[in-house]
Design an enzyme around this catalytic site. Structure first.
Site, mmCIF file in Angstrom:
data_model
loop_
_atom_site.group_PDB
_atom_site.id
_atom_site.type_symbol
_atom_site.label_atom_id
_atom_site.label_comp_id
_atom_site.label_asym_id
_atom_site.label_seq_id
_atom_site.Cartn_x
_atom_site.Cartn_y
_atom_site.Cartn_z
ATOM 1 N N LYS A 140 8.879 4.676 1.425
ATOM 2 C CA LYS A 140 9.261 3.641 2.399
ATOM 3 C C LYS A 140 10.743 3.664 2.721
ATOM 4 C CE LYS A 140 5.384 0.516 2.125
ATOM 5 N NZ LYS A 140 4.846 -0.785 1.722
ATOM 6 N N ARG A 163 0.169 2.097 -4.842
ATOM 7 C CA ARG A 163 -0.328 2.761 -3.619
ATOM 8 C C ARG A 163 0.674 3.837 -3.212
ATOM 9 N NH1 ARG A 163 0.446 2.328 1.754
ATOM 10 N NH2 ARG A 163 -1.338 2.650 3.119
#
Ligand code: 8Y7
Length: 277
Positions: A221, A255
């Protein structure tokens, strides 16, 4: 502390790895690579052999600024892949969706988890998730994916995130979702600046106090890009550091894109925790 995902049981006192399987033409880090059901199944098979206990199948890109897709399009993308993985592989199939129609159909096809980044805020979603009788992950988000990163502000970040999740738990339970089927997620990057993401990571233990297992996603991210200055495909070391921190702090599910590497990182944390008990 066990959770039953449509017949597959995971011990939530340990940390498991969830592999990301995007079936969108526009996802930010591996967009367009896995569009046919056959290619998606092959990618899922590799992630399962690399140690993924869950596979998260997503047909709607939630990257900042992404366009919404129609429910029909999402059903077309997601259903064949959910069905194939549930039939062929020994793993929990998670469906990344906010649409009640997709929740219902995926559960029928064998999905074991509903992963809703909108925490069941769409009309009919709490009822669909309850009727599906599988666990659901309620994630914190401020705003909507298309605009959430424009200028996120909080009065009191930790309190706001906690209050949001507490309210979503209330709504979920009111619709008939059993408490033992609820997971929580602080929603890294969903309406948050770097300082917000770091404060939520630093205080992850506080979210455990709400009494549900935690799922977290930081893989590749932009928060990690901001810290390291690296482009998306060069964020593996930072992603492993973030995964290790989350595992240390008690997250039950991570995740991630890079399953094999993350499984190794988590195994070190698990080995240490077992030795220390
Ligand atoms: C998350 C997620 C994404 C997350 C959960 C990306 C679908 C953006 N991030 N679901 N989904 N938690 N539960 O960068 O952090 O992978 S999509």
């Amino acid at each position: 502390m066990e959770m039953n995902f449509a017949g597959r049981v995971l011990d939530m006192s340990r940390c498991h790895v969830m592999g990301i399987l995007n079936v969108t033409p526009d996802s930010f880090s591996d967009g367009g690579q896995f569009n046919s059901p056959g290619a998606a199944l092959a990618q899922a098979r590799q992630m399962v052999s690399d140690g993924a206990a869950l596979i998260d199948v997503g047909g709607e890109s939630t990257r900042p600024g992404a366009k919404e897709v129609s429910v029909a399009e999402e059903l077309d993308r997601v259903c064949p892949v959910v069905e194939a993985i549930a039939r062929e592989l020994d793993t929990v199939v998670s469906v990344d969706t906010s649409a009640p129609e997709v929740m219902a159909e995926a559960a029928k096809l064998g999905a074991g988890l509903i992963n809703d980044v909108r925490a069941l805020q769409r009309a009919g979603a709490p009822e669909a998730a309850a009727a599906a009788e599988i666990p659901v992950c309620l994630m914190h988000i401020q705003g909507e994916p298309d605009s959430m990163q424009e200028n996120p502000e909080y009065r009191n970040l930790r309190r706001d995130v906690s209050a949001f999740l507490t309210e979503r738990i209330r709504v979920a339970e009111a619709a008939g979702i059993k408490p033992e089927r609820i997971l929580l997620d602080p929603g890294f990057g969903f309406g948050k600046r770097l300082e917000h993401n770091l404060d939520l990571l630093a205080s992850l233990e506080q979210l455990q106090l709400l009494g549900h297992p935690l799922l977290v996603g930081m893989s590749r991210k932009s928060m990690l890009g901001h810290i390291t200055g690296r482009e998306v495909n060069e964020r593996l070391p930072a992603s492993l550091a973030a995964a290790t921190i989350a595992a240390m702090k008690g997250a039950s599910i991570l995740r991630v894109h890079d399953v094999r590497e993350t499984v190794d990182a988590v195994s070190v944390v698990t080995a240490m925790k077992e030795a220390g008990r």
